[in-house]
Design a protein around this motif. Structure first.
Motif, mmCIF file in Angstrom:
data_model
loop_
_atom_site.group_PDB
_atom_site.id
_atom_site.type_symbol
_atom_site.label_atom_id
_atom_site.label_comp_id
_atom_site.label_asym_id
_atom_site.label_seq_id
_atom_site.Cartn_x
_atom_site.Cartn_y
_atom_site.Cartn_z
ATOM 1 N N LYS A 259 76.105 44.246 67.151
ATOM 2 C CA LYS A 259 77.034 43.351 66.440
ATOM 3 C C LYS A 259 77.626 44.080 65.240
ATOM 4 N N THR A 260 76.762 44.792 64.481
ATOM 5 C CA THR A 260 77.194 45.366 63.212
ATOM 6 C C THR A 260 78.231 46.470 63.410
ATOM 7 N N PHE A 261 78.053 47.284 64.462
ATOM 8 C CA PHE A 261 78.991 48.400 64.662
ATOM 9 C C PHE A 261 79.835 48.245 65.927
ATOM 10 N N SER A 262 79.845 47.040 66.500
ATOM 11 C CA SER A 262 80.652 46.771 67.706
ATOM 12 C C SER A 262 80.311 47.732 68.838
ATOM 13 N N VAL A 263 79.017 47.966 69.050
ATOM 14 C CA VAL A 263 78.560 48.830 70.154
ATOM 15 C C VAL A 263 77.441 48.101 70.913
ATOM 16 N N THR A 264 77.790 46.990 71.559
ATOM 17 C CA THR A 264 76.735 46.180 72.188
ATOM 18 C C THR A 264 76.019 46.942 73.304
ATOM 19 N N GLY A 265 76.688 47.964 73.865
ATOM 20 C CA GLY A 265 76.061 48.725 74.950
ATOM 21 C C GLY A 265 75.043 49.757 74.472
ATOM 22 N N TRP A 266 74.985 50.004 73.173
ATOM 23 C CA TRP A 266 74.028 51.001 72.672
ATOM 24 C C TRP A 266 72.605 50.459 72.610
ATOM 25 N N LYS A 267 72.511 49.145 72.375
ATOM 26 C CA LYS A 267 71.206 48.472 72.360
ATOM 27 C C LYS A 267 70.224 49.066 71.337
ATOM 28 N N ILE A 268 70.698 49.254 70.121
ATOM 29 C CA ILE A 268 69.787 49.671 69.044
ATOM 30 C C ILE A 268 69.611 48.487 68.087
ATOM 31 N N GLY A 269 68.382 48.030 67.959
ATOM 32 C CA GLY A 269 68.083 46.936 67.040
ATOM 33 C C GLY A 269 66.870 47.295 66.207
ATOM 34 N N TRP A 270 66.438 46.371 65.327
ATOM 35 C CA TRP A 270 65.280 46.654 64.479
ATOM 36 C C TRP A 270 64.618 45.353 64.041
ATOM 37 N N ALA A 271 63.348 45.513 63.681
ATOM 38 C CA ALA A 271 62.598 44.407 63.098
ATOM 39 C C ALA A 271 62.051 44.896 61.765
ATOM 40 N N ILE A 272 62.118 44.033 60.753
ATOM 41 C CA ILE A 272 61.586 44.342 59.424
ATOM 42 C C ILE A 272 60.569 43.259 59.084
ATOM 43 N N ALA A 273 59.373 43.680 58.698
ATOM 44 C CA ALA A 273 58.296 42.712 58.434
ATOM 45 C C ALA A 273 57.185 43.430 57.674
ATOM 46 N N PRO A 274 56.187 42.681 57.188
ATOM 47 C CA PRO A 274 55.048 43.327 56.521
ATOM 48 C C PRO A 274 54.301 44.262 57.487
ATOM 49 N N PRO A 275 53.567 45.250 56.952
ATOM 50 C CA PRO A 275 52.955 46.294 57.796
ATOM 51 C C PRO A 275 52.071 45.761 58.941
ATOM 52 N N GLU A 276 51.276 44.721 58.679
ATOM 53 C CA GLU A 276 50.367 44.239 59.748
ATOM 54 C C GLU A 276 51.178 43.687 60.906
ATOM 55 N N ILE A 277 52.287 43.019 60.588
ATOM 56 C CA ILE A 277 53.100 42.415 61.654
ATOM 57 C C ILE A 277 53.872 43.516 62.384
ATOM 58 N N VAL A 278 54.430 44.451 61.614
ATOM 59 C CA VAL A 278 55.145 45.569 62.265
ATOM 60 C C VAL A 278 54.189 46.328 63.189
ATOM 61 N N HIS A 279 52.964 46.494 62.728
ATOM 62 C CA HIS A 279 51.995 47.216 63.564
ATOM 63 C C HIS A 279 51.789 46.475 64.891
ATOM 64 N N ALA A 280 51.647 45.152 64.814
ATOM 65 C CA ALA A 280 51.445 44.370 66.041
ATOM 66 C C ALA A 280 52.674 44.468 66.952
ATOM 67 N N ILE A 281 53.867 44.417 66.349
ATOM 68 C CA ILE A 281 55.095 44.526 67.162
ATOM 69 C C ILE A 281 55.126 45.906 67.834
ATOM 70 N N LEU A 282 54.740 46.921 67.061
ATOM 71 C CA LEU A 282 54.732 48.282 67.611
ATOM 72 C C LEU A 282 53.738 48.412 68.772
ATOM 73 N N MET A 283 52.612 47.711 68.655
ATOM 74 C CA MET A 283 51.622 47.760 69.738
ATOM 75 C C MET A 283 52.209 47.184 71.033
ATOM 76 N N ALA A 284 53.069 46.163 70.906
ATOM 77 C CA ALA A 284 53.750 45.635 72.110
ATOM 78 C C ALA A 284 54.872 46.591 72.524
ATOM 79 N N HIS A 285 55.670 46.990 71.550
ATOM 80 C CA HIS A 285 56.852 47.831 71.807
ATOM 81 C C HIS A 285 56.479 49.146 72.506
ATOM 82 N N GLN A 286 55.328 49.732 72.130
ATOM 83 C CA GLN A 286 54.968 51.037 72.720
ATOM 84 C C GLN A 286 54.728 50.924 74.228
#
Ligand code: PMP
Ligand code: GLN
Length: 424
Positions: A259-286
């Protein structure tokens, strides 16, 4: 085990239960319809104009520099650093790029991985209707149960223009939706498809419910989908849930370069959260993609730095506001009263006066959107796709049009809409 009887006949395939209830997404269906009919696609939200030169150049440079191998699973170093630097001031805190940011395959994987990381089987996930269509699917795939709270849609009064702020969240209704099994609340601001930007006051009231509930039950986490954060109009402020007192610890914020750079086909996104939550997201993401495109992450990192220097984010909102007003003008001229969005790139329009032959086997808005494709040559999305079965009727008389298209495309649609004044 008996021997195979010749000739061997394979048994019919039965999909896993978690996917049996799913059909093709409304976007896939209506984009295919647009292509088949040669209709103008104001359905699926993807820009049909060129992405900014600086982002395209950055993508080409990254590939030419041979940044073409796997990168860090939590996110390419340059990108997580650029995100931490860029968002830190907006979140009012110093963000640690290594522990408080994770990059995802678009906001779509951000939603999936966050729900996988937080929701246990049997947990409830509260979401507002209309919802982005992947929210309930992600809740179900995690073994959770979606709980729906419809936004109160405004009454149309002659002579008064509706805006997205007229869609209200009934806070008592929201509070009533919480139970001892509630684990997550999903908020989308700026909102697709209403275009609503949740005000600070509304977010404070939601935060109060979350905090009160978390004191006496299992803690509740807020997934805040801010994919359209830079696509905002009329000076309405984008307020981040994570910045409200006590809410950083409860919030995952998602963003999307599509949305931000009008490149919907690139599929680059992000999540920002406290370290414990980011760690859990990373455990799924990996275990989902492991890591995401290296050169496009590098390009988005460059994109953030260049965009800030060039005032790109202010330009993006202004560019879309002009397109919003252009399409609103055409819709109103054709008799389609519309609700003015304050963010995102969608408009909900009233189709109740259109005399469309009913089809009892589907919701009216779906019939109307098919009819618009065939009779007018313009595709819109039926918003009932963003509602549970019980509440679909609430949007029987609405259609969603997107304006993330070239002015020429919008002008052509405007011409086609003129036929509506003869058909109504
Ligand atoms: N959330 C919302 C509200 C959206 O409209 C979209 C649209 N594509 C997404 C998430 C997914 O974003 P992405 O393309 O970055 O996966
Ligand atoms: N977010 C886009 C929309 O709402 C579509 C994304 C998709 O096709 N899944 O139109």
């Amino acid at each position: 085990m008996p021997a195979v009887t010749a000739p061997y006949k394979a048994p019919p395939f039965e999909p896993a239960h978690r996917v049996t209830g799913f059909g093709a997404t409304v976007f896939a269906e209506f984009t295919a319809l647009a292509n088949e009919r040669g209709a103008i696609n104001l359905g699926q939200g993807f820009p049909n104009f060129a992405a900014p030169d600086f982002i395209k150049q950055a993508g080409q440079d990254a590939i030419a520099q041979d940044l073409n191998q796997y990168t860090r699973s939590g996110g390419h170093q340059e990108l997580v650093e650029a995100l931490a630097e860029f968002y830190g001031p907006l979140f009012g805190r110093t963000l640690n790029p290594m522990t408080e940011v994770v990059t995802t395959v678009g906001a779509t994987e951000g939603i999936f991985a966050s729900v996988q990381a937080v929701v246990n089987p049997g947990d409830e996930v509260i979401m507002m209707e209309p919802f982005y269509d992947s929210y309930p699917a992600c809740a179900v795939m995690a073994g959770g149960t979606p709980v729906y709270v419809p936004l109160e849609s405004p009454e149309r009064t002659p002579g008064r223009t509706l805006t997205a702020a007229d869609w209200k969240l009934d806070m008592d209704r929201l509070a009533d939706a919480f139970s001892e099994r509630t684990r997550m609340l999903i908020i989308n601001t700026p909102h697709n498809p209403v275009g609503k930007m949740f005000s600070r006051e509304e977010l404070e009231q939601i935060a109060d419910i979350v905090q009160r509930h978390s004191q006496s039950h299992q803690p509740v986490y807020v997934l805040c989908d801010e994919a359209y954060e830079w696509i905002t109009y009329d000076g309405v402020e984008h307020v981040r849930m994570a910045t409200l007192p006590g809410m950083w610890e409860h919030t995952i914020t998602l963003g999307s370069s599509g949305k931000t750079f009008s490149v919907t086909g690139w599929k680059i996104g992000w999540a920002i959260a406290p370290p414990e939550i980011v760690h859990a997201i990373l455990m799924a993401h990996q275990w989902i993609p492991f890591t995401i495109s290296t050169p496009f992450q590098e390009a988005v990192a460059t994109g953030f730095r260049v965009a800030r220097e060039q005032g790109y984010f202010e330009w993006l909102g202004e560019m879309y506001q002009a397109k919003r007003d252009r399409l609103l003008g055409y819709l109103e001229a054709a008799g389609l009263s519309s609700c003015v969005p304050h963010g995102s790139y969608f408009i909900l329009s009233d189709t109740s006066h259109l005399n469309v032959p009913p089809n009892p086997s589907e919701p009216r808005d779906v019939t109307v959107c098919r009819w618009l494709t065939g009779e007018i040559g313009v595709v819109a999305i039926p918003p009932s796709a963003f509602y549970s079965d019980n509440n679909r009727h609430l949007v029987a008389d609405l259609a969603r049009f997107t304006f993330c298209k070239t002015d020429e495309t919008l002008d052509q649609a405007g011409e086609r809409f003129q036929a509506l004044t003869r058909k109504a």
